[in-house]
Structure formats: C-alpha cells, structure tokens
Design a protein around this motif. Structure first.
Motif, PDB file in Angstrom:
ATOM      1  N   ALA A 207       0.836  -1.209   0.000  1.00  0.00           N
ATOM      2  CA  ALA A 207       0.000   0.000   0.000  1.00  0.00           C
ATOM      3  C   ALA A 207       0.866   1.253   0.000  1.00  0.00           C
ATOM      4  O   ALA A 207       0.591   2.215  -0.739  1.00  0.00           O
ATOM      5  N   ALA A 208       1.924   1.250   0.786  1.00  0.00           N
ATOM      6  CA  ALA A 208       2.815   2.412   0.835  1.00  0.00           C
ATOM      7  C   ALA A 208       3.549   2.599  -0.490  1.00  0.00           C
ATOM      8  O   ALA A 208       3.682   3.729  -0.983  1.00  0.00           O
ATOM      9  N   LEU A 209       4.017   1.509  -1.073  1.00  0.00           N
ATOM     10  CA  LEU A 209       4.706   1.587  -2.361  1.00  0.00           C
ATOM     11  C   LEU A 209       3.767   2.112  -3.443  1.00  0.00           C
ATOM     12  O   LEU A 209       4.140   2.993  -4.229  1.00  0.00           O
ATOM     13  N   PHE A 210       2.553   1.599  -3.474  1.00  0.00           N
ATOM     14  CA  PHE A 210       1.591   2.037  -4.485  1.00  0.00           C
ATOM     15  C   PHE A 210       1.227   3.508  -4.293  1.00  0.00           C
ATOM     16  O   PHE A 210       1.068   4.252  -5.271  1.00  0.00           O
ATOM     17  N   LYS A 211       1.100   3.936  -3.045  1.00  0.00           N
ATOM     18  CA  LYS A 211       0.793   5.349  -2.770  1.00  0.00           C
ATOM     19  C   LYS A 211       1.956   6.229  -3.220  1.00  0.00           C
ATOM     20  O   LYS A 211       1.740   7.316  -3.764  1.00  0.00           O
ATOM     21  N   ASN A 212       3.171   5.762  -3.026  1.00  0.00           N
ATOM     22  CA  ASN A 212       4.338   6.495  -3.489  1.00  0.00           C
ATOM     23  C   ASN A 212       4.334   6.617  -5.018  1.00  0.00           C
ATOM     24  O   ASN A 212       4.603   7.690  -5.560  1.00  0.00           O
ATOM     25  N   ASN A 213       4.016   5.521  -5.696  1.00  0.00           N
ATOM     26  CA  ASN A 213       3.932   5.550  -7.156  1.00  0.00           C
ATOM     27  C   ASN A 213       2.844   6.516  -7.624  1.00  0.00           C
ATOM     28  O   ASN A 213       3.015   7.217  -8.627  1.00  0.00           O
ATOM     29  N   ALA A 214       1.735   6.566  -6.888  1.00  0.00           N
ATOM     30  CA  ALA A 214       0.654   7.505  -7.227  1.00  0.00           C
ATOM     31  C   ALA A 214       1.140   8.940  -7.088  1.00  0.00           C
ATOM     32  O   ALA A 214       0.845   9.800  -7.933  1.00  0.00           O
TER      33      ALA A 214
END
Length: 187
Positions: A55-62
C-alpha cells in the motif's frame, strides 16, 4: 528469575512446565493448539505487513505520477502563455502576422500532445491510488485475522491455567473466526 540457586516461576510458567512433564492429554491439546495458533498468527502477521508495504509503495507511485502530471500541466500552461503572447503580438502595428499565426498553430498542436500526456499521468496516478487503497484494505483484513489468532492464543493460555474445557471450545471458536478472516483476506 534465578540467582544462587533461588528460582521463581510465574503461574503460567509453572502450568506449562507441569503440562510438559505430565500425561495430561487436555494440557497437551492446548499446548499443540497454542503452537498451531502462533504459527498461523505469524503467517497472518507477515501477510499484513506485506500488504501494508505494498500500500505504501503504491501510494508512493501515485504521488510520483501525480507530480509528473502536475509538471506536464505546468508545461501546458507555459505553452498557453506563449500562445497568448503570439496572439497579442499579431495585434501590434507592423507585426509579422503570418509568423505569429504559425506560432499560434504550433503552440496549439504542442498543447494538445502535452494535454494528452498530462491526462495519461493523472490516470496512472488514479490507478496507483486504487491499488494502494485495495492493498490497505487487505492489510486491515490481515490485521483483524492476526488479532483474532492472538486472542485465541490468550484464551488457550487461560484454558491451560484454569483447566476449563468450555474455554478450550471458546479458543477453537475464536481461532476459527481468525481463520475465516484470513481466508477472506486471501480473496
């Protein structure tokens, strides 16, 4: 705690040691149940941590995609400003109207490409946000499953200390709820 031959046990330590050295099948079942629950809880905890990291990685990518979209929109705005200046320049006396018309056309074409690019980056950002939200939801499911298994382990310890059979069934019930929550997190 031990020192110079003096040794003090807590009540739970004494009960576990007694169960380990006895032929008490009830205590043996509880000990095995506790070990199984601890293993399942560790697996659920690992999955919860992994989905939280996702979730944190995906939020960073967003956020990266959103920043890139903002950069593209800034570039679009700069081209709009240049287009506006070229349009104003055509109004000046003795202006090279054809030159500025060509610049206006060029800026419009460049803006169209930049706009498409910015919109694509915004779409990517939204997709990463959606993935992050989904992973965070999974994390919460794993956390609930882990918590249920931890409660079942605590109930197993109380069962061992009190030697109450009905608590053993409560332990199994809570453990089953945890397994159900874990199964829901897999889906």
């Amino acid at each position: 705690m031990s020192g110079h031959g003096f040794h003090v046990h807590g009540p739970h330590d004494h009960a576990v040691e007694h169960a380990a050295h006895s032929n008490d099948k009830f205590s043996g079942k509880i000990a095995v149940t506790t070990a199984i629950l601890a293993t399942v809880g560790a697996i659920f905890g690992y999955q919860g941590g992994a989905t939280q990291n996702d979730a944190a990685l995906f939020k960073n990518n967003a956020a990266i995609a959103k920043t890139e979209a903002a950069n593209r929109w800034n570039y679009y705005q700069a081209k709009s400003s240049k287009q506006n200046l070229a349009e104003l320049a055509m109004l000046l006396p003795n202006a090279e109207v054809e030159k500025y018309k060509a610049e206006v056309v060029r800026y419009k074409e460049e803006k169209d490409a930049i706009k498409k690019d910015a919109e694509q980056w915004e779409t990517k950002s939204a997709e990463w946000d959606h993935k992050s939200d989904h992973a965070l939801h999974k994390h919460h499911q794993w956390a609930l499953a882990t918590t249920a298994e931890q409660i079942a382990i605590a109930l197993a310890a109380i069962t061992l200390l009190t030697n109450r059979k009905w608590l053993m069934y409560a332990t199994y019930g809570v453990a089953a709820v945890g397994l159900g929550l874990g199964a829901m997190a897999i889906v």
